[in-house]
Design a protein around this motif. Sequence first.
Motif, PDB file in Angstrom:
ATOM      1  N   LEU A   8       0.844  -1.202   0.000  1.00  0.00           N
ATOM      2  CA  LEU A   8       0.000   0.000   0.000  1.00  0.00           C
ATOM      3  C   LEU A   8       0.875   1.246   0.000  1.00  0.00           C
ATOM      4  CD1 LEU A   8      -2.654  -1.160   2.645  1.00  0.00           C
ATOM      5  CD2 LEU A   8      -2.536  -1.637   0.170  1.00  0.00           C
ATOM      6  N   GLY A   9       0.321   2.316  -0.531  1.00  0.00           N
ATOM      7  CA  GLY A   9       1.089   3.547  -0.666  1.00  0.00           C
ATOM      8  C   GLY A   9       1.586   4.097   0.655  1.00  0.00           C
ATOM      9  N   HIS A  10       0.673   4.170   1.637  1.00  0.00           N
ATOM     10  CA  HIS A  10       1.056   4.810   2.896  1.00  0.00           C
ATOM     11  C   HIS A  10       1.921   3.898   3.777  1.00  0.00           C
ATOM     12  CE1 HIS A  10      -2.580   2.582   3.960  1.00  0.00           C
ATOM     13  NE2 HIS A  10      -2.110   2.564   5.195  1.00  0.00           N
ATOM     14  N   ALA A  29       4.255   0.715   2.211  1.00  0.00           N
ATOM     15  CA  ALA A  29       5.478   0.427   1.430  1.00  0.00           C
ATOM     16  C   ALA A  29       5.982   1.670   0.698  1.00  0.00           C
ATOM     17  CB  ALA A  29       5.195  -0.699   0.434  1.00  0.00           C
ATOM     18  N   GLY A  30       5.063   2.430   0.091  1.00  0.00           N
ATOM     19  CA  GLY A  30       5.472   3.625  -0.669  1.00  0.00           C
ATOM     20  C   GLY A  30       6.135   4.647   0.232  1.00  0.00           C
ATOM     21  N   LYS A  31       5.513   4.874   1.378  1.00  0.00           N
ATOM     22  CA  LYS A  31       6.057   5.863   2.325  1.00  0.00           C
ATOM     23  C   LYS A  31       7.433   5.426   2.843  1.00  0.00           C
ATOM     24  CE  LYS A  31       4.945   8.309   6.579  1.00  0.00           C
ATOM     25  NZ  LYS A  31       3.981   8.539   7.658  1.00  0.00           N
ATOM     26  N   PHE A  33       8.615   9.506  -9.325  1.00  0.00           N
ATOM     27  CA  PHE A  33       7.223   9.320  -8.908  1.00  0.00           C
ATOM     28  C   PHE A  33       6.256   9.720 -10.011  1.00  0.00           C
ATOM     29  CE2 PHE A  33       3.307  11.287  -7.310  1.00  0.00           C
ATOM     30  CZ  PHE A  33       2.781  10.251  -6.550  1.00  0.00           C
ATOM     31  N   THR A  34       5.259   8.888 -10.259  1.00  0.00           N
ATOM     32  CA  THR A  34       4.100   9.309 -11.051  1.00  0.00           C
ATOM     33  C   THR A  34       2.853   8.994 -10.240  1.00  0.00           C
ATOM     34  OG1 THR A  34       5.211   8.873 -13.149  1.00  0.00           O
ATOM     35  CG2 THR A  34       2.834   9.036 -13.220  1.00  0.00           C
ATOM     36  N   GLY A  35       1.976   9.978 -10.112  1.00  0.00           N
ATOM     37  CA  GLY A  35       0.753   9.782  -9.344  1.00  0.00           C
ATOM     38  C   GLY A  35       0.054  11.108  -9.122  1.00  0.00           C
ATOM     39  N   LEU A  54       3.564  14.786  -0.807  1.00  0.00           N
ATOM     40  CA  LEU A  54       4.039  14.009   0.361  1.00  0.00           C
ATOM     41  C   LEU A  54       5.435  13.448   0.116  1.00  0.00           C
ATOM     42  CD1 LEU A  54       0.952  11.853   1.465  1.00  0.00           C
ATOM     43  CD2 LEU A  54       2.011  13.758   2.696  1.00  0.00           C
ATOM     44  N   VAL A  55       5.647  12.965  -1.102  1.00  0.00           N
ATOM     45  CA  VAL A  55       6.950  12.360  -1.414  1.00  0.00           C
ATOM     46  C   VAL A  55       8.053  13.416  -1.311  1.00  0.00           C
ATOM     47  CG1 VAL A  55       8.295  11.250  -3.256  1.00  0.00           C
ATOM     48  CG2 VAL A  55       5.984  10.461  -2.773  1.00  0.00           C
ATOM     49  N   LEU A  56       7.740  14.628  -1.764  1.00  0.00           N
ATOM     50  CA  LEU A  56       8.725  15.714  -1.632  1.00  0.00           C
ATOM     51  C   LEU A  56       9.034  15.987  -0.156  1.00  0.00           C
ATOM     52  CD1 LEU A  56       7.245  18.002  -4.413  1.00  0.00           C
ATOM     53  CD2 LEU A  56       9.602  17.179  -4.387  1.00  0.00           C
ATOM     54  N   GLY A  94      -0.921  15.118 -11.855  1.00  0.00           N
ATOM     55  CA  GLY A  94      -2.187  15.169 -12.581  1.00  0.00           C
ATOM     56  C   GLY A  94      -2.285  16.301 -13.591  1.00  0.00           C
ATOM     57  N   GLY A  95      -3.465  16.406 -14.185  1.00  0.00           N
ATOM     58  CA  GLY A  95      -3.689  17.443 -15.188  1.00  0.00           C
ATOM     59  C   GLY A  95      -5.158  17.800 -15.320  1.00  0.00           C
ATOM     60  N   LYS A  96      -5.412  18.874 -16.019  1.00  0.00           N
ATOM     61  CA  LYS A  96      -6.790  19.303 -16.332  1.00  0.00           C
ATOM     62  C   LYS A  96      -6.707  19.940 -17.720  1.00  0.00           C
ATOM     63  CE  LYS A  96     -10.937  19.383 -14.953  1.00  0.00           C
ATOM     64  NZ  LYS A  96     -11.681  18.172 -14.637  1.00  0.00           N
ATOM     65  N   GLU A 116     -10.965  20.502 -10.722  1.00  0.00           N
ATOM     66  CA  GLU A 116     -10.312  19.337 -10.114  1.00  0.00           C
ATOM     67  C   GLU A 116     -10.162  18.192 -11.118  1.00  0.00           C
ATOM     68  OE1 GLU A 116     -12.023  18.341  -6.321  1.00  0.00           O
ATOM     69  OE2 GLU A 116     -12.038  20.454  -5.691  1.00  0.00           O
ATOM     70  N   GLU A 117      -9.114  17.418 -10.931  1.00  0.00           N
ATOM     71  CA  GLU A 117      -8.881  16.276 -11.817  1.00  0.00           C
ATOM     72  C   GLU A 117      -9.872  15.173 -11.445  1.00  0.00           C
ATOM     73  OE1 GLU A 117      -5.369  13.843 -11.230  1.00  0.00           O
ATOM     74  OE2 GLU A 117      -5.035  13.765 -13.385  1.00  0.00           O
ATOM     75  N   ILE A 118     -10.788  14.868 -12.380  1.00  0.00           N
ATOM     76  CA  ILE A 118     -11.825  13.861 -12.089  1.00  0.00           C
ATOM     77  C   ILE A 118     -11.275  12.458 -12.297  1.00  0.00           C
ATOM     78  CG2 ILE A 118     -14.097  13.024 -12.798  1.00  0.00           C
ATOM     79  CD1 ILE A 118     -14.817  15.948 -13.490  1.00  0.00           C
ATOM     80  N   GLY A 166      -0.690  22.040 -15.277  1.00  0.00           N
ATOM     81  CA  GLY A 166      -0.102  22.514 -16.535  1.00  0.00           C
ATOM     82  C   GLY A 166       0.609  21.380 -17.239  1.00  0.00           C
ATOM     83  N   LEU A 167      -0.132  20.279 -17.441  1.00  0.00           N
ATOM     84  CA  LEU A 167       0.535  19.125 -18.054  1.00  0.00           C
ATOM     85  C   LEU A 167       0.523  19.219 -19.574  1.00  0.00           C
ATOM     86  CD1 LEU A 167       1.962  16.452 -17.642  1.00  0.00           C
ATOM     87  CD2 LEU A 167      -0.250  15.323 -17.508  1.00  0.00           C
ATOM     88  N   ALA A 168      -0.652  19.434 -20.157  1.00  0.00           N
ATOM     89  CA  ALA A 168      -0.761  19.404 -21.615  1.00  0.00           C
ATOM     90  C   ALA A 168      -1.893  20.315 -22.065  1.00  0.00           C
ATOM     91  CB  ALA A 168      -1.020  17.972 -22.081  1.00  0.00           C
TER      92      ALA A 168
END
Length: 542
Positions: free
Chosen positions: A266-268, A270-272, A285-287, A294-296, A312-314, A444-446, A472-474
């Motif tokens: 799980l992210g919180h 193993a990831g943490k 990191f991608t997510g 949090l990772v920063l 993410g993006g919008k 918000e990113e849906i 500001g992804l694309a």
Amino acid sequence: MKPHLRGIWLDFGDWTGAGPFAKIVSQSRQNRMGGENIMLMEDIKKLDRNGWVEQARKISFEGRNFINGEFVPAKSGKTFEKINPASGEVMATVSRSDGEDVNAAVAAARKAFKSGVWSRMAPRDRMNVLYRYAKLINEHAMEFALLDTLDMGKPIMDMINSDVPGSALTFQYFAETIDKIDGQVTNTAASEFQYILRQPLGVVACITPWNYPLMMAAWKVAPALAAGNTVVLKPAEQSPHSASLMAKLFIEAGGPAGVFNVVQGLGHEAGKALALHMDVDKIAFTGSVEVGKLVLVYAGQSNMKRVTTECGGKTPQIIMADAPDLDRAVSYAVNGIYGNQGEVCNAGSRLLVDQKLHDEFIQRFIEKSKTAFLPGDPLDPATTMGPLVTREQQQRVLGYIEKGKQEGAKLEFGGAVPEKLEQGAYVAPTLFTGVKNEMTIAREEIFGPVAAVMPFRTLEEAIEIANDSIYGLAASIWTKDISTAHKAARDIDAGVVWVNCFDHGDMTQPWGGFKQSGNGRDKCFETMLHHTQTKSVWVHLG
Ligand code: NAD
């Protein structure tokens, strides 16, 4: 329709026919995950739904960690259940790793790095391992396709036509860069001599999302390995299985044990633990933005490891009144938001349409959407839209749709769970018009199949709306006017701006965001350099 997922435009000639990679599989091999014979690509492409269901019944799931060349369970013995999002049924159990397992994986990666077995391998030999690996990925197309499709609901032919060959291509591209990285000799006084070495970082932890499990892992792992680093991959808990097969095939390709490790969990947990680890040199990191932040923080709280984030993006798609071919623009707009169930970081979720052609655009968009993306069983090769990744994601997306209605947007179609698909995490393709950029569904990113149309009057207004976002992804712009195109490309705050297309690209294209869409770049040569560091050697000659 050609596959065009995630900025890799793959021209296969035709969408369903045999592509260039079909020729790569020249013989049956043992499927070491399931012990079955795997199929030739031309036979894979002939499978109908029953054929895929039959193959799905045969596949086995490996959900343990892969450390130092071996599958091992979590030390605690804990597991979690993996649900198939199309059926709602438990399909497998997966190791639920904690700090102990992360320590073991990082220790194996560090040991392999220090030994020089990979980092000091002759560049040509390292290239050959990665070339063989790319070939193996293609040869195992059927298994990879089944694992990702069963894990996260993606239509099976998207895997065959796009994700699998795109992932193989990623390893091939970064293999090609290995002997293109040079050091430098600088100009100095005659008494001095300086040269600059470019060396790998050490242990790179790759933390990846579930929307393109194999491909996102490839984007992270390939440059890290190519540069001579060792890797610990933590795939998303929603899509754990293709990572296991990836790690196993690396050994089969001739990669040394300990160089490519996988920690499930799980992210919180193993990831943490990975992001806080004192002996990890970089997190790729991608997510989501939330976890990226949090990772920063974890990097700052631990050893100041390097962190690159792809979040993410919008994405705005701007359709000017002089769009060169409205039908084409509409087609790309529909694909841009409904492809991969809308679970795409650069999903074109904000459709900014010149008000002069607003009504006509909507009418054509509705017409096109009636047939382009029909939700169904992702194992059916005719299906173009599968379920969302989990029941929670479905509820989240339906929550946004409710919010859109409450805030005054007009629901043109969709907005609900499709009939007869209630057992899975499905949401029908959905379109809102009358959207204002301050509404939640525009901000918000849906991460689901929900498009929001907003009219504008001038280019300046369109660019202002496009840039009024934390993301500001694309972006894309459709226009015949060369000045309009270049002004938009210059002024839109995004890592990628497409002109008269959407989601075109290849491996040379830097992929990453402005603003909170992230600080890194995937694909491209620059990414390779980000997995190295310079060392200056200063020699006093006397
Ligand atoms: P997520 O942020 O929930 O999870 C991503 C990864 O981080 C997973 O492996 C997860 O287990 C791990 N994680 C979760 N909490 C953690 C923690 N506290 N510490 C360390 N790791 C942790 O994202 P997701 O839901 O898996 O993926 C969807 C998101 O990914 C969307 O926002 C999408 O836009 C983004 N994405 C971006 C790109 C890009 O190239 N910019 C590509 C694909 C997806």
